[in-house]
Design a protein around this motif. Structure first.
Motif, PDB file in Angstrom:
ATOM      1  N   PRO A 104       0.799  -1.215   0.000  1.00 31.00           N
ATOM      2  CA  PRO A 104       0.000   0.000   0.000  1.00 31.00           C
ATOM      3  C   PRO A 104       0.836   1.271   0.000  1.00 31.00           C
ATOM      4  N   ILE A 105       2.093   1.204   0.440  1.00 30.01           N
ATOM      5  CA  ILE A 105       2.879   2.433   0.603  1.00 30.01           C
ATOM      6  C   ILE A 105       3.239   3.038  -0.748  1.00 30.01           C
ATOM      7  N   GLY A 106       3.677   2.215  -1.672  1.00 32.91           N
ATOM      8  CA  GLY A 106       4.026   2.722  -2.993  1.00 32.91           C
ATOM      9  C   GLY A 106       2.827   3.305  -3.718  1.00 32.91           C
ATOM     10  N   THR A 107       1.664   2.712  -3.521  1.00 34.74           N
ATOM     11  CA  THR A 107       0.450   3.234  -4.135  1.00 34.74           C
ATOM     12  C   THR A 107       0.125   4.618  -3.596  1.00 34.74           C
ATOM     13  N   ALA A 108       0.228   4.777  -2.286  1.00 37.50           N
ATOM     14  CA  ALA A 108      -0.038   6.083  -1.682  1.00 37.50           C
ATOM     15  C   ALA A 108       0.973   7.121  -2.179  1.00 37.50           C
ATOM     16  N   LEU A 109       2.240   6.739  -2.240  1.00 39.66           N
ATOM     17  CA  LEU A 109       3.266   7.661  -2.727  1.00 39.66           C
ATOM     18  C   LEU A 109       3.028   8.007  -4.192  1.00 39.66           C
ATOM     19  N   GLY A 110       2.642   7.026  -4.992  1.00 36.48           N
ATOM     20  CA  GLY A 110       2.376   7.265  -6.405  1.00 36.48           C
ATOM     21  C   GLY A 110       1.200   8.206  -6.619  1.00 36.48           C
ATOM     22  N   ILE A 111       0.136   8.012  -5.854  1.00 36.32           N
ATOM     23  CA  ILE A 111      -1.038   8.887  -5.976  1.00 36.32           C
ATOM     24  C   ILE A 111      -0.683  10.305  -5.544  1.00 36.32           C
ATOM     25  N   TYR A 112       0.047  10.431  -4.457  1.00 42.83           N
ATOM     26  CA  TYR A 112       0.468  11.754  -3.991  1.00 42.83           C
ATOM     27  C   TYR A 112       1.387  12.429  -5.012  1.00 42.83           C
ATOM     28  N   THR A 113       2.267  11.646  -5.634  1.00 39.36           N
ATOM     29  CA  THR A 113       3.158  12.188  -6.661  1.00 39.36           C
ATOM     30  C   THR A 113       2.360  12.700  -7.850  1.00 39.36           C
ATOM     31  N   ILE A 114       1.392  11.932  -8.299  1.00 38.36           N
ATOM     32  CA  ILE A 114       0.562  12.358  -9.429  1.00 38.36           C
ATOM     33  C   ILE A 114      -0.212  13.624  -9.074  1.00 38.36           C
ATOM     34  N   TRP A 115      -0.744  13.682  -7.865  1.00 35.35           N
ATOM     35  CA  TRP A 115      -1.502  14.861  -7.443  1.00 35.35           C
ATOM     36  C   TRP A 115      -0.618  16.110  -7.423  1.00 35.35           C
ATOM     37  N   VAL A 116       0.569  16.010  -6.846  1.00 32.72           N
ATOM     38  CA  VAL A 116       1.478  17.157  -6.792  1.00 32.72           C
ATOM     39  C   VAL A 116       1.887  17.563  -8.199  1.00 32.72           C
ATOM     40  N   TYR A 117       2.157  16.593  -9.059  1.00 35.39           N
ATOM     41  CA  TYR A 117       2.566  16.895 -10.429  1.00 35.39           C
ATOM     42  C   TYR A 117       1.463  17.626 -11.186  1.00 35.39           C
ATOM     43  N   LEU A 118       0.217  17.138 -11.045  1.00 33.46           N
ATOM     44  CA  LEU A 118      -0.895  17.782 -11.748  1.00 33.46           C
ATOM     45  C   LEU A 118      -1.190  19.167 -11.185  1.00 33.46           C
ATOM     46  N   GLU A 119      -1.089  19.338  -9.872  1.00 26.64           N
ATOM     47  CA  GLU A 119      -1.294  20.661  -9.282  1.00 26.64           C
ATOM     48  C   GLU A 119      -0.208  21.633  -9.739  1.00 26.64           C
ATOM     49  N   ASN A 120       1.005  21.139  -9.889  1.00 25.88           N
ATOM     50  CA  ASN A 120       2.095  21.985 -10.373  1.00 25.88           C
ATOM     51  C   ASN A 120       1.836  22.416 -11.811  1.00 25.88           C
ATOM     52  N   LYS A 121       1.298  21.516 -12.625  1.00 27.77           N
ATOM     53  CA  LYS A 121       0.993  21.861 -14.023  1.00 27.77           C
ATOM     54  C   LYS A 121      -0.148  22.878 -14.109  1.00 27.77           C
ATOM     55  N   LYS A 122      -1.112  22.819 -13.159  1.00 28.79           N
ATOM     56  CA  LYS A 122      -2.212  23.776 -13.150  1.00 28.79           C
ATOM     57  C   LYS A 122      -1.737  25.190 -12.799  1.00 28.79           C
ATOM     58  N   THR A 123      -0.824  25.263 -11.841  1.00 29.18           N
ATOM     59  CA  THR A 123      -0.368  26.577 -11.386  1.00 29.18           C
ATOM     60  C   THR A 123       0.671  27.192 -12.303  1.00 29.18           C
ATOM     61  N   LYS A 124       1.347  26.382 -13.116  1.00 29.73           N
ATOM     62  CA  LYS A 124       2.367  26.875 -14.045  1.00 29.73           C
ATOM     63  C   LYS A 124       1.935  26.598 -15.486  1.00 29.73           C
ATOM     64  N   PRO A 125       1.172  27.494 -16.099  1.00 30.57           N
ATOM     65  CA  PRO A 125       0.804  27.236 -17.497  1.00 30.57           C
ATOM     66  C   PRO A 125       2.019  27.373 -18.394  1.00 30.57           C
ATOM     67  N   GLU A 126       2.061  26.513 -19.405  1.00 32.38           N
ATOM     68  CA  GLU A 126       3.227  26.502 -20.305  1.00 32.38           C
ATOM     69  C   GLU A 126       3.014  27.412 -21.475  1.00 32.38           C
TER      70      GLU A 126
END
Length: 126
Positions: A104-126
C-alpha cells in the motif's frame, strides 16, 4: 505548493533508501544462506554447482534491475527537486507511477506524486 513538492522529494528519498536497504538485505541473506543450503544438500557435483551459480546469477540480475528501476530514479528525482531542478518533479513522476504497483505504501506515494505533479501543471501554465 512548494511545501508539497519539498515533502514529496523527502518521501521519495526515504522510499528509495528503504528499497536499497531491503535489496541489500535480501542479497546478503541469499549469499549467507547459500553455503548452508549447499552443505545440507551434500551433492557437490559439477551440475549442482552450475545450477546454484545460475540461480545466484539470476537473483543478482533481478536485484540489479530492480535497484536501477525503482529506487535510483526516486532518490535522484528527490535530490533534484530539493535543489530546485525543473526535471526533478518529472523524474519523481515516473518513479511514482512505477511505485503504484507496490501496495500500500508505494500506491499512496504514487497517488500523492501524481496529485502534486498535476497541481504543479495547473499553477504553471506553459
Amino acid at each position: 505548493m512548494d511545501a508539497h513538492k519539498r515533502l514529496l522529494a523527502i518521501l521519495h528519498i526515504v522510499y528509495g533508501t528503504i528499497h536499497i536497504l531491503i535489496f541489500a538485505f535480501i542479497s546478503l541473506l541469499a549469499n549467507t544462506l547459500l553455503p548452508f543450503i549447499l552443505a545440507e544438500i551434500g551433492d557437490n557435483s559439477e551440475e549442482t554447482m552450475l545450477l546454484v551459480n545460475g540461480i545466484m546469477l539470476l537473483i543478482r540480475s533481478v536485484m540489479f534491475v530492480l535497484f536501477v528501476i525503482v529506487p535510483l530514479p526516486s532518490i535522484i528525482g528527490g535530490i533534484a527537486q530539493l535543489n530546485n531542478k525543473q526535471w526533478g518533479l518529472t523524474t519523481m513522476m515516473v518513479s511514482g507511477c512505477l511505485s503504484l504497483f507496490n501496495i500500500p505504501i508505494g500506491t499512496a506515494l504514487g497517488i500523492y506524486t501524481i496529485w502534486v505533479y498535476l497541481e504543479n501543471k495547473k499553477t504553471k501554465p506553459e
